[in-house]
Design an enzyme around this catalytic site. Structure first.
Site, short mmCIF file in Angstrom:
data_model
loop_
_atom_site.label_atom_id
_atom_site.label_comp_id
_atom_site.label_asym_id
_atom_site.label_seq_id
_atom_site.Cartn_x
_atom_site.Cartn_y
_atom_site.Cartn_z
N CYS A 1 2.48 -4.66 -12.31
CA CYS A 1 2.33 -4.56 -10.86
C CYS A 1 1.79 -5.87 -10.25
CB CYS A 1 1.47 -3.33 -10.52
SG CYS A 1 1.76 -2.78 -8.85
N HIS B 1 2.69 1.07 -13.54
CA HIS B 1 1.41 1.01 -14.27
C HIS B 1 1.44 1.90 -15.52
CE1 HIS B 1 -1.26 -0.82 -11.17
NE2 HIS B 1 -0.36 -0.35 -10.35
N GLU C 1 -0.48 1.82 -17.88
CA GLU C 1 -1.85 2.04 -18.36
C GLU C 1 -2.52 3.23 -17.67
OE1 GLU C 1 -0.89 -0.09 -16.23
OE2 GLU C 1 -2.44 -0.56 -14.76
N1 LIG Z 1 -0.88 -1.61 -7.91
C1 LIG Z 1 -0.78 -2.89 -7.73
O1 LIG Z 1 -1.03 -3.67 -8.62
C2 LIG Z 1 -0.44 -3.28 -6.34
C3 LIG Z 1 -0.08 -4.73 -6.16
C4 LIG Z 1 -0.41 -5.16 -4.75
N2 LIG Z 1 0.50 -4.59 -3.80
C5 LIG Z 1 -0.39 -6.68 -4.68
O2 LIG Z 1 0.30 -7.27 -3.98
O3 LIG Z 1 -1.12 -7.28 -5.38
#
Ligand SMILES: NC(=O)CC[C@H](N)C(=O)O
Length: 265
Positions: free
Chosen positions: A92, A237, A239
């Site tokens: 992410c 994610h 995790e």
């Molecule tokens: N769950 C996440 O890691 C979100 C990422 C977040 N939108 C960002 O730009 O960093």
């Protein structure tokens, strides 16, 4: 023993460590007495230098890059990924940081680490309320069509919106207007020339149509898992679901890459 670090500046780092420990138990050690892996939280350059592989967790990519810049970790991280080419996985926010280019970044842009020849779009599915969980078939994990699907959690997740032409050395993207690209290195030219990205970008998974109702994802086909040489990225994610299969898969690849490095070094 292989040392795997998890960047612990902000975000879901302890969940990764927990799942890595669980995953490592499913991988047979070389001898029963000696564990294959140890897992450490990384906050300093010194801690990073002891790692053979690294996870950059989900969280908030702007916060992670700000703290990394303040802690003097940005350049060491770029070297880790692109010069030393050690196995690195971003989830992410971690995927955003490992992209060479990102859209919809904060005003004034944000620092990226780079390593993946792609442009990501931050918050592709919308805001926090548009977060969702969906069962995915992940053929890279198990090509069997009847394999147990992987419950995947998307929280303000990015997607890979474009694969960039592969250029050796530092990546820049001049032709199109984007919000952020990896800043040119401040290190001398020779060092910069060593920063080569590894091979082609492989698309490992896309989101099927209808996975995220009411959002842009309804059409399907969004790229949510990729790999390029030593660098692996997932929009979601793994995790947060307690399922260690992707962590196991990645640790097995880490072992292979570390072994390969030590035989060719
Ligand atoms: N769950 C996440 O890691 C979100 C990422 C977040 N939108 C960002 O730009 O960093």
């Amino acid at each position: 023993m292989i040392t795997v670090g998890v960047l612990a500046l902000q975000g879901a780092f302890s969940e990764h460590i927990q799942l890595l420990r669980q995953a490592a138990m499913t991988i047979k050690p070389a001898t029963p007495e000696s564990p294959n892996f140890q897992f450490v939280e990384v906050r300093t350059q010194d801690e990073l230098s002891k790692c053979d592989a690294l996870i950059i967790p989900g969280g908030e990519s702007t916060a992670i890059s700000l703290v990394a810049a303040r802690s003097g970790l940005l350049e060491p991280l770029r070297d880790f990924v692109k010069v030393e080419r050690k196995p690195t996985w971003g989830t992410c926010a971690g995927l955003i940081l490992l992209a060479e280019s990102a859209n919809r970044t904060k005003k004034g842009g944000q620092e990226l680490i780079g390593g993946l020849d792609v442009r990501v779009e931050r918050n592709h599915f919308g805001r926090q309320l548009d977060s969702f969980a969906t069962d995915l078939k992940l053929p890279f994990l198990d090509p069997d069509v009847d394999a147990k699907p992987f419950k995947s959690v998307f929280i303000r997740a990015p997607v890979v919106e474009k694969i960039l032409p592969h250029k050796e050395g530092i990546q820049t993207e001049e032709a199109e207007q984007v919000d952020t690209v990896v800043a040119p290195s401040k290190t001398p030219k020779d060092d910069a020339a060593k920063r080569m990205l590894g091979g082609e970008v492989e698309i490992l998974a896309t989101l099927p149509a209808g996975s995220a109702s009411q959002s842009a994802a309804a059409k399907g086909g969004d790229v949510i898992a990729i790999r390029q040489g030593n660098v692996f990225g997932t929009s979601f994610h793994p995790e947060l679901t307690g399922d260690p299969r992707i962590h196991t898969w990645w640790l097995e690849r880490v072992s292979e890459q570390v072994k390969m490095k030590s035989t060719t070094a």
